[in-house]
Each structure stands twice: as structure tokens, then as C-alpha cells.
Design a protein around this motif. Structure first.
Motif, PDB file in Angstrom:
ATOM      1  N   TRP A   8       0.874  -1.234   0.029  1.00  0.00           N
ATOM      2  CA  TRP A   8      -0.086  -0.163   0.117  1.00  0.00           C
ATOM      3  C   TRP A   8       0.934   1.341  -0.050  1.00  0.00           C
ATOM      4  O   TRP A   8       1.749   1.198   0.725  1.00  0.00           O
ATOM      5  N   ARG A   9       0.505   2.197  -0.704  1.00  0.00           N
ATOM      6  CA  ARG A   9       1.084   3.649  -0.866  1.00  0.00           C
ATOM      7  C   ARG A   9       0.488   4.390  -0.237  1.00  0.00           C
ATOM      8  O   ARG A   9      -0.841   4.477  -0.367  1.00  0.00           O
ATOM      9  N   ALA A  16       3.086  10.095  -8.554  1.00  0.00           N
ATOM     10  CA  ALA A  16       4.089   9.122  -9.159  1.00  0.00           C
ATOM     11  C   ALA A  16       3.186   7.772  -9.741  1.00  0.00           C
ATOM     12  O   ALA A  16       3.441   7.229 -10.553  1.00  0.00           O
ATOM     13  N   PHE A  17       2.138   7.322  -8.986  1.00  0.00           N
ATOM     14  CA  PHE A  17       1.512   6.298  -9.101  1.00  0.00           C
ATOM     15  C   PHE A  17       0.624   6.742 -10.499  1.00  0.00           C
ATOM     16  O   PHE A  17       0.633   5.758 -11.366  1.00  0.00           O
ATOM     17  N   GLN A  70      -5.600  -0.390  -4.950  1.00  0.00           N
ATOM     18  CA  GLN A  70      -4.974   0.931  -4.051  1.00  0.00           C
ATOM     19  C   GLN A  70      -5.924   1.965  -4.362  1.00  0.00           C
ATOM     20  O   GLN A  70      -5.979   2.801  -3.421  1.00  0.00           O
ATOM     21  N   LEU A  71      -6.344   2.416  -5.715  1.00  0.00           N
ATOM     22  CA  LEU A  71      -7.594   3.363  -5.746  1.00  0.00           C
ATOM     23  C   LEU A  71      -8.522   3.200  -4.554  1.00  0.00           C
ATOM     24  O   LEU A  71      -8.920   4.128  -3.922  1.00  0.00           O
ATOM     25  N   SER A  72      -9.067   2.231  -4.398  1.00  0.00           N
ATOM     26  CA  SER A  72     -10.239   1.789  -3.609  1.00  0.00           C
ATOM     27  C   SER A  72      -9.824   2.105  -1.980  1.00  0.00           C
ATOM     28  O   SER A  72     -10.547   2.596  -1.432  1.00  0.00           O
TER      29      SER A  72
END
Length: 115
Positions: A8-9, A16-17, A70-72
Motif C-alpha cells: 500500500w502506498r 508518481a502512481f 490501491q485506488l479503492s
């Protein structure tokens, strides 16, 4: 391929993602267009290359799933309206990436099953 471990970021890394996702999505878009042009030309791409492409784009589907997760996760965090707008734009990029990846895989499968 085994699904890679999700890391997780923090949302601060969203720019950057977005760059990484946009670059990958653009590559898939170009490849999908190339495959649409090649699908009627049976001898343009050999079977070994088609099989390699299938592996690459099946792996890509796993990475897309990780990006969607990740977006979720970011959507579940307290975010600003600006961040929510950026997430909406990322969602659109990922949706196109999904469509183009599926187009590549569909074309590969068609070409592999041609005589």
C-alpha cells in the motif's frame, strides 16, 4: 504468474502512481491498436511471440487489479475534493487500461487459433 504482494502506498504518492499507470495504459493502448491492425495478417506475428504477449498481458491484468485495490483504499481514506477528482481521473485511465488489455488478449487468442 502468482499475484505479487500488494504494498500500500500513501496518497501523497498519487502523482508518481498516476505517471506509472498512465505510461502502462498508453503502452496497452498502442499495443491494442497494433493488434487490431495485425489480426487479419496471419503471418505478421509468430506463435511464440503471441504466446509471450498472452503471458505479459495476463500478468498486466494482475497489476491492474492491484492498482484498482490501491485506488479503492485511497478512496476509503479521508481525502480532499481535489484528491477525489484525481482519483476519478485515475479510475478513467485504469478503465481504459482494462479495455485495451482485454483487446490485446482477445486478439492474441484469435490469432493463436487461426490455422
Amino acid at each position: 504468474m502468482t499475484k505479487p504482494e500488494q504494498r500500500w502506498r500513501p496518497i501523497a504518492l498519487m502523482p508518481a502512481f498516476k505517471y506509472a499507470v498512465s505510461t502502462a495504459a498508453e503502452t496497452a493502448r498502442v499495443q491494442a491498436e497494433n493488434m487490431r491492425l495485425a489480426i487479419d495478417q496471419h503471418d505478421v506475428i509468430d506463435r511464440v511471440e503471441l504466446a509471450r504477449m498472452r503471458v505479459v498481458y495476463e500478468d498486466t491484468q494482475l497489476y491492474i487489479q492491484m492498482c484498482e485495490e490501491q485506488l479503492s483504499r485511497w478512496r476509503g481514506e479521508s481525502t480532499t475534493s481535489e484528491q477525489m477528482s484525481a482519483l476519478d481521473r485515475l479510475d478513467a485511465i485504469i478503465e481504459q487500461w482494462v479495455d485495451d488489455t482485454e483487446s490485446v488478449l482477445d486478439a492474441v487468442n484469435v490469432m493463436l487459433h487461426q490455422p
